[in-house]
Write a protein that holds these residues in place. Structure first.
Motif, PDB file in Angstrom:
ATOM      1  N   THR A  22     -32.179 -26.820 -25.329  1.00 42.67           N
ATOM      2  CA  THR A  22     -31.187 -26.167 -24.482  1.00 42.67           C
ATOM      3  C   THR A  22     -30.540 -27.221 -23.601  1.00 42.67           C
ATOM      4  O   THR A  22     -31.238 -27.970 -22.909  1.00 42.67           O
ATOM      5  N   THR A  23     -29.231 -27.283 -23.639  1.00 38.57           N
ATOM      6  CA  THR A  23     -28.514 -28.301 -22.874  1.00 38.57           C
ATOM      7  C   THR A  23     -27.739 -27.727 -21.699  1.00 38.57           C
ATOM      8  O   THR A  23     -27.338 -28.471 -20.809  1.00 38.57           O
ATOM      9  N   SER A  24     -27.503 -26.419 -21.706  1.00 39.00           N
ATOM     10  CA  SER A  24     -26.754 -25.784 -20.620  1.00 39.00           C
ATOM     11  C   SER A  24     -27.357 -24.427 -20.309  1.00 39.00           C
ATOM     12  O   SER A  24     -27.923 -23.777 -21.192  1.00 39.00           O
ATOM     13  N   ILE A  25     -27.225 -24.015 -19.035  1.00 39.20           N
ATOM     14  CA  ILE A  25     -27.804 -22.740 -18.626  1.00 39.20           C
ATOM     15  C   ILE A  25     -26.855 -21.971 -17.719  1.00 39.20           C
ATOM     16  O   ILE A  25     -25.977 -22.538 -17.089  1.00 39.20           O
ATOM     17  N   ILE A  26     -27.078 -20.658 -17.702  1.00 36.32           N
ATOM     18  CA  ILE A  26     -26.542 -19.791 -16.660  1.00 36.32           C
ATOM     19  C   ILE A  26     -27.779 -19.235 -15.977  1.00 36.32           C
ATOM     20  O   ILE A  26     -28.613 -18.571 -16.611  1.00 36.32           O
ATOM     21  N   LEU A  27     -27.942 -19.552 -14.701  1.00 38.32           N
ATOM     22  CA  LEU A  27     -29.131 -19.197 -13.948  1.00 38.32           C
ATOM     23  C   LEU A  27     -29.048 -17.742 -13.495  1.00 38.32           C
ATOM     24  O   LEU A  27     -28.044 -17.328 -12.912  1.00 38.32           O
TER      25      LEU A  27
ATOM     26  N   PHE B 276     -27.221 -28.463  -6.434  1.00 38.49           N
ATOM     27  CA  PHE B 276     -27.664 -29.021  -7.709  1.00 38.49           C
ATOM     28  C   PHE B 276     -26.467 -29.511  -8.522  1.00 38.49           C
ATOM     29  O   PHE B 276     -26.495 -30.592  -9.096  1.00 38.49           O
ATOM     30  N   LYS B 277     -25.411 -28.715  -8.558  1.00 30.61           N
ATOM     31  CA  LYS B 277     -24.220 -29.095  -9.329  1.00 30.61           C
ATOM     32  C   LYS B 277     -23.588 -30.373  -8.767  1.00 30.61           C
ATOM     33  O   LYS B 277     -23.088 -31.188  -9.520  1.00 30.61           O
ATOM     34  N   ARG B 278     -23.636 -30.533  -7.437  1.00 32.41           N
ATOM     35  CA  ARG B 278     -23.051 -31.730  -6.803  1.00 32.41           C
ATOM     36  C   ARG B 278     -23.921 -32.969  -6.976  1.00 32.41           C
ATOM     37  O   ARG B 278     -23.413 -34.060  -7.194  1.00 32.41           O
TER      38      ARG B 278
ATOM     39  N   ASP C 246     -36.415 -27.217 -12.202  1.00 34.62           N
ATOM     40  CA  ASP C 246     -37.571 -26.782 -13.006  1.00 34.62           C
ATOM     41  C   ASP C 246     -37.126 -26.191 -14.337  1.00 34.62           C
ATOM     42  O   ASP C 246     -37.733 -26.444 -15.376  1.00 34.62           O
ATOM     43  N   VAL C 247     -36.074 -25.396 -14.298  1.00 26.48           N
ATOM     44  CA  VAL C 247     -35.570 -24.765 -15.517  1.00 26.48           C
ATOM     45  C   VAL C 247     -35.141 -25.829 -16.517  1.00 26.48           C
ATOM     46  O   VAL C 247     -35.502 -25.781 -17.687  1.00 26.48           O
ATOM     47  N   PHE C 248     -34.371 -26.816 -16.060  1.00 24.57           N
ATOM     48  CA  PHE C 248     -33.890 -27.840 -16.989  1.00 24.57           C
ATOM     49  C   PHE C 248     -35.026 -28.648 -17.586  1.00 24.57           C
ATOM     50  O   PHE C 248     -35.001 -28.966 -18.770  1.00 24.57           O
ATOM     51  N   LEU C 249     -36.035 -28.979 -16.783  1.00 24.52           N
ATOM     52  CA  LEU C 249     -37.167 -29.745 -17.322  1.00 24.52           C
ATOM     53  C   LEU C 249     -37.815 -28.998 -18.472  1.00 24.52           C
ATOM     54  O   LEU C 249     -38.187 -29.597 -19.478  1.00 24.52           O
ATOM     55  N   ASN C 250     -37.950 -27.709 -18.338  1.00 27.97           N
ATOM     56  CA  ASN C 250     -38.580 -26.899 -19.376  1.00 27.97           C
ATOM     57  C   ASN C 250     -37.631 -26.661 -20.557  1.00 27.97           C
ATOM     58  O   ASN C 250     -38.022 -26.808 -21.716  1.00 27.97           O
ATOM     59  N   GLU C 251     -36.407 -26.282 -20.281  1.00 32.70           N
ATOM     60  CA  GLU C 251     -35.459 -25.886 -21.324  1.00 32.70           C
ATOM     61  C   GLU C 251     -35.040 -27.046 -22.240  1.00 32.70           C
ATOM     62  O   GLU C 251     -34.833 -26.849 -23.430  1.00 32.70           O
ATOM     63  N   MET C 252     -34.895 -28.234 -21.686  1.00 33.10           N
ATOM     64  CA  MET C 252     -34.425 -29.369 -22.487  1.00 33.10           C
ATOM     65  C   MET C 252     -35.388 -29.711 -23.618  1.00 33.10           C
ATOM     66  O   MET C 252     -34.962 -30.183 -24.661  1.00 33.10           O
ATOM     67  N   ARG C 253     -36.660 -29.437 -23.422  1.00 29.83           N
ATOM     68  CA  ARG C 253     -37.656 -29.715 -24.465  1.00 29.83           C
ATOM     69  C   ARG C 253     -37.366 -28.962 -25.755  1.00 29.83           C
ATOM     70  O   ARG C 253     -37.739 -29.398 -26.832  1.00 29.83           O
ATOM     71  N   GLY C 254     -36.718 -27.806 -25.646  1.00 24.78           N
ATOM     72  CA  GLY C 254     -36.444 -26.974 -26.813  1.00 24.78           C
ATOM     73  C   GLY C 254     -35.013 -27.053 -27.304  1.00 24.78           C
ATOM     74  O   GLY C 254     -34.606 -26.263 -28.144  1.00 24.78           O
TER      75      GLY C 254
ATOM     76  N   ILE D 251     -31.853 -17.152 -17.536  1.00 26.41           N
ATOM     77  CA  ILE D 251     -33.106 -17.841 -17.234  1.00 26.41           C
ATOM     78  C   ILE D 251     -33.291 -17.853 -15.720  1.00 26.41           C
ATOM     79  O   ILE D 251     -32.349 -18.093 -14.978  1.00 26.41           O
ATOM     80  N   HIS D 252     -34.498 -17.550 -15.266  1.00 24.18           N
ATOM     81  CA  HIS D 252     -34.807 -17.504 -13.832  1.00 24.18           C
ATOM     82  C   HIS D 252     -35.555 -18.761 -13.419  1.00 24.18           C
ATOM     83  O   HIS D 252     -36.319 -19.324 -14.186  1.00 24.18           O
ATOM     84  N   GLY D 253     -35.355 -19.193 -12.181  1.00 24.35           N
ATOM     85  CA  GLY D 253     -36.089 -20.317 -11.620  1.00 24.35           C
ATOM     86  C   GLY D 253     -35.170 -21.270 -10.903  1.00 24.35           C
ATOM     87  O   GLY D 253     -33.963 -21.066 -10.837  1.00 24.35           O
ATOM     88  N   SER D 254     -35.774 -22.335 -10.358  1.00 24.40           N
ATOM     89  CA  SER D 254     -34.957 -23.347  -9.688  1.00 24.40           C
ATOM     90  C   SER D 254     -34.297 -24.205 -10.769  1.00 24.40           C
ATOM     91  O   SER D 254     -34.890 -24.447 -11.822  1.00 24.40           O
ATOM     92  N   PRO D 255     -33.077 -24.658 -10.521  1.00 26.14           N
ATOM     93  CA  PRO D 255     -32.362 -25.408 -11.564  1.00 26.14           C
ATOM     94  C   PRO D 255     -33.130 -26.601 -12.126  1.00 26.14           C
ATOM     95  O   PRO D 255     -33.205 -26.773 -13.340  1.00 26.14           O
TER      96      PRO D 255
END
Length: 180
Positions: free
Chosen positions: A78-83, A103-105, A68-76, A62-66
């Motif tokens: 998805t709980t974890s990503i590899i950016l 972001f991780k910190r 933004d990606v999480f806001l979109n992905e969690m709706r469906g 998945i591409h994008g800022s962490p």
């Protein structure tokens, strides 16, 4: 939070769905799935109200800022990503890796960002798809080691064209480091 209970769910298991079940989570781990689980006093209880309760999905590309990606992905679910990072200059790869480290910190979702996936730069120009040819390079061990240093512990997947001269040596290093 020590104990969490998700009650009244249709719980998706490997081999079946258990309707009207409760999932007990203790210390961040699932401790029981049953229709007979009783919540411990002082626990947080979430009523699934007959909805499905399943393991979270992992998006490995998945591409994008962490954030933004999480806001979109969690709706469906998805709980974890590899950016994923497009083939780019080393400076931009380094900047994106720093953004991931921050972001991780700092984010409560940081542990759910499992790492990064680099698309190149050692790919075949004849099969580069949407990648910018300006940033495609021949396999270069010194540059490759620099990329690994930019992404300590973060790099999980790297796209490399194995037919390119010098690629196999880099692939062997990736394999030793358990990078796909």
């Amino acid at each position: 939070m020590k104990h969490l209970y998700i009650k009244n769910g249709n719980v998706v298991l490997n081999d079946r769905i258990v309707n009207g079940a409760t999932v007990a989570i203790s210390g961040g781990r699932i401790s029981a799935v049953s229709k007979k689980v009783k919540a411990k006093k002082g626990s947080f209880i979430l009523d699934a109200k007959g909805c499905y309760v399943s393991p979270g999905f992992i998006d490995t590309h998945i591409h994008g800022s962490p954030s933004d990606v999480f806001l979109n992905e969690m709706r469906g679910g998805t709980t974890s990503i590899i950016l994923a990072f497009f083939c780019d200059s080393l400076d931009k790869i380094a900047a994106k890796a720093e953004e991931v480290k921050r972001f991780k910190r700092k984010s409560f979702l940081g542990k759910n960002l499992l790492g990064i996936r680099l698309e190149g730069p050692y790919i075949n120009k004849a099969r580069c798809g949407a990648q910018n040819e300006l940033f495609i390079n021949k396999p270069d061990k010194a540059q490759f080691l620099q990329i690994l240093d930019m992404c300590p512990g973060l790099l999980k997947i790297m796209t490399i064209a194995p037919e390119l001269k010098g690629a196999r040596a880099l692939i062997k290093i990736l394999k030793r480091k358990n990078i796909i």
